[in-house]
Design an enzyme around this catalytic site. Structure first.
Site, PDB file in Angstrom:
ATOM      1  N   ARG A 185       0.775  10.481   1.133  1.00 15.89           N
ATOM      2  CA  ARG A 185       1.147  11.442   2.175  1.00 15.89           C
ATOM      3  C   ARG A 185       2.377  12.243   1.773  1.00 15.89           C
ATOM      4  O   ARG A 185       3.045  12.829   2.605  1.00 15.89           O
ATOM      5  CB  ARG A 185       1.417  10.712   3.500  1.00 15.89           C
ATOM      6  CG  ARG A 185       0.148  10.083   4.057  1.00 15.89           C
ATOM      7  CD  ARG A 185       0.359   9.374   5.363  1.00 15.89           C
ATOM      8  NE  ARG A 185      -0.697   8.408   5.577  1.00 15.89           N
ATOM      9  CZ  ARG A 185      -0.651   7.425   6.453  1.00 15.89           C
ATOM     10  NH1 ARG A 185       0.406   7.286   7.224  1.00 15.89           N
ATOM     11  NH2 ARG A 185      -1.648   6.584   6.575  1.00 15.89           N
TER      12      ARG A 185
ATOM     13  N   LYS B 106     -11.072  -1.582   6.172  1.00 17.26           N
ATOM     14  CA  LYS B 106      -9.820  -1.380   6.903  1.00 17.26           C
ATOM     15  C   LYS B 106     -10.210  -0.910   8.307  1.00 17.26           C
ATOM     16  O   LYS B 106     -11.037  -0.001   8.447  1.00 17.26           O
ATOM     17  CB  LYS B 106      -9.001  -0.303   6.188  1.00 17.26           C
ATOM     18  CG  LYS B 106      -7.905   0.358   7.035  1.00 17.26           C
ATOM     19  CD  LYS B 106      -7.070   1.276   6.176  1.00 17.26           C
ATOM     20  CE  LYS B 106      -6.227   2.232   7.013  1.00 17.26           C
ATOM     21  NZ  LYS B 106      -4.839   2.311   6.530  1.00 17.26           N
TER      22      LYS B 106
ATOM     23  N   GLU C 260       0.876  -1.184   0.000  1.00 18.62           N
ATOM     24  CA  GLU C 260       0.000   0.000   0.000  1.00 18.62           C
ATOM     25  C   GLU C 260       0.908   1.228   0.000  1.00 18.62           C
ATOM     26  O   GLU C 260       1.698   1.429   0.927  1.00 18.62           O
ATOM     27  CB  GLU C 260      -0.898   0.015   1.251  1.00 18.62           C
ATOM     28  CG  GLU C 260      -1.737   1.287   1.346  1.00 18.62           C
ATOM     29  CD  GLU C 260      -2.539   1.382   2.649  1.00 18.62           C
ATOM     30  OE1 GLU C 260      -2.691   0.359   3.352  1.00 18.62           O
ATOM     31  OE2 GLU C 260      -2.991   2.500   2.973  1.00 18.62           O
TER      32      GLU C 260
HETATM   33  C1  3PG Z   1      -1.968   3.425   8.233  1.00 20.34           C
HETATM   34  O1  3PG Z   1      -2.017   4.196   7.298  1.00 20.34           O
HETATM   35  O2  3PG Z   1      -2.675   2.425   8.298  1.00 20.34           O
HETATM   36  C2  3PG Z   1      -1.060   3.711   9.358  1.00 20.34           C
HETATM   37  O3  3PG Z   1      -0.396   4.896   9.192  1.00 20.34           O
HETATM   38  C3  3PG Z   1      -0.080   2.635   9.609  1.00 20.34           C
HETATM   39  O4  3PG Z   1       0.165   2.713  10.943  1.00 20.34           O
HETATM   40  P1  3PG Z   1       1.491   2.121  11.584  1.00 20.34           P
HETATM   41  O5  3PG Z   1       2.588   3.074  11.257  1.00 20.34           O
HETATM   42  O6  3PG Z   1       1.186   2.065  13.062  1.00 20.34           O
HETATM   43  O7  3PG Z   1       1.732   0.774  10.990  1.00 20.34           O
END
Ligand code: 3PG
Length: 212
Positions: free
Chosen positions: A45, A129, A41
């Site tokens: 950002r 999700k 994914e």
């Molecule tokens: C996301 O977009 O799902 C999160 O930013 C991922 O979170 P993590 O850095 O805690 O894995």
């Protein structure tokens, strides 16, 4: 509605990458592919996100690559233009859900509460999700809603790591887990792509343990 989970290849692990440049995105994709993981994914950002995704799709056709952090209709179309194979949002609104459905692409809308789940459920959506998973109740939340939304499956992300990924994957309503822990920020900062491959392989071996 096409199933997102059925298009993911190999282990149900979704490394989340936030490339700052096309070059960094390509290095990350190569490091992930070298580990044996097959899905990525790319999150929207950074300014480079769409171009990075497009380049990864062209150079690594064996990977399944989607785009995350989509917040509005324009983002959905831009992600499709960049050739994203699936779409992910961190949260949901009526407009965003309608855009995802209209896109015709597989997608996972972000949900964090029973009312979020219901909003998506009422539109026929059954794959979501769960974000931010850890802060929103983690595995106890998923267990609690499993009898209410018995035909909904989730990809939890946010706070997942090597210590708790298997707790999530052990749940019947979890089909995959995602996160940045598989692509450590320190290794990226040091451009240590071998360390990224090593971390991905470690995640893969954790999953192999649970699958065995
Ligand atoms: C996301 O977009 O799902 C999160 O930013 C991922 O979170 P993590 O850095 O805690 O894995």
């Amino acid at each position: 509605m096409q199933s997102t989970f059925s298009m993911l290849k190999g282990a149900p692990l979704l490394p989340i990458i936030q490339p700052k440049s096309v070059n960094e995105g390509l290095h990350l994709a190569e490091a992930i592919a070298n580990s044996g993981l097959c899905n990525i994914e790319v999150v929207k950002r950074s300014d480079a996100a769409f171009d990075a995704l497009k380049a990864i799709r062209q150079q690594f056709p064996e990977l399944v690559v989607g785009m995350g952090t989509l917040l509005n209709r324009n983002h959905v179309f831009e992600a499709l233009d960049a050739d994203a194979q699936f779409l992910i949002t961190p949260t949901s609104s009526n407009e965003l859900l309608d855009s995802l459905i209209a896109s015709g692409a597989p997608f996972l809308p972000g949900v964090a509460s029973p009312s979020d789940i219901l909003m998506a459920y009422q539109k026929g959506i059954r794959e979501m999700k769960f974000f931010p998973a850890h802060l929103s109740g983690g595995t106890p939340f998923l267990k609690a809603i499993s009898s209410v939304f018995s035909d909904v499956t989730f990809c939890p992300t946010g706070g997942i790591n090597g210590d708790n990924a298997n707790d999530y994957l052990a749940l019947a309503n979890v089909n995959a887990v995602g996160g940045t822990w598989m692509v450590p920020a320190k290794a990226i900062a040091q451009k240590d792509w071998t360390a990224v491959t090593r971390a991905c392989k470690q995640s893969l071996s954790l999953f192999d343990e649970v699958a065995a």
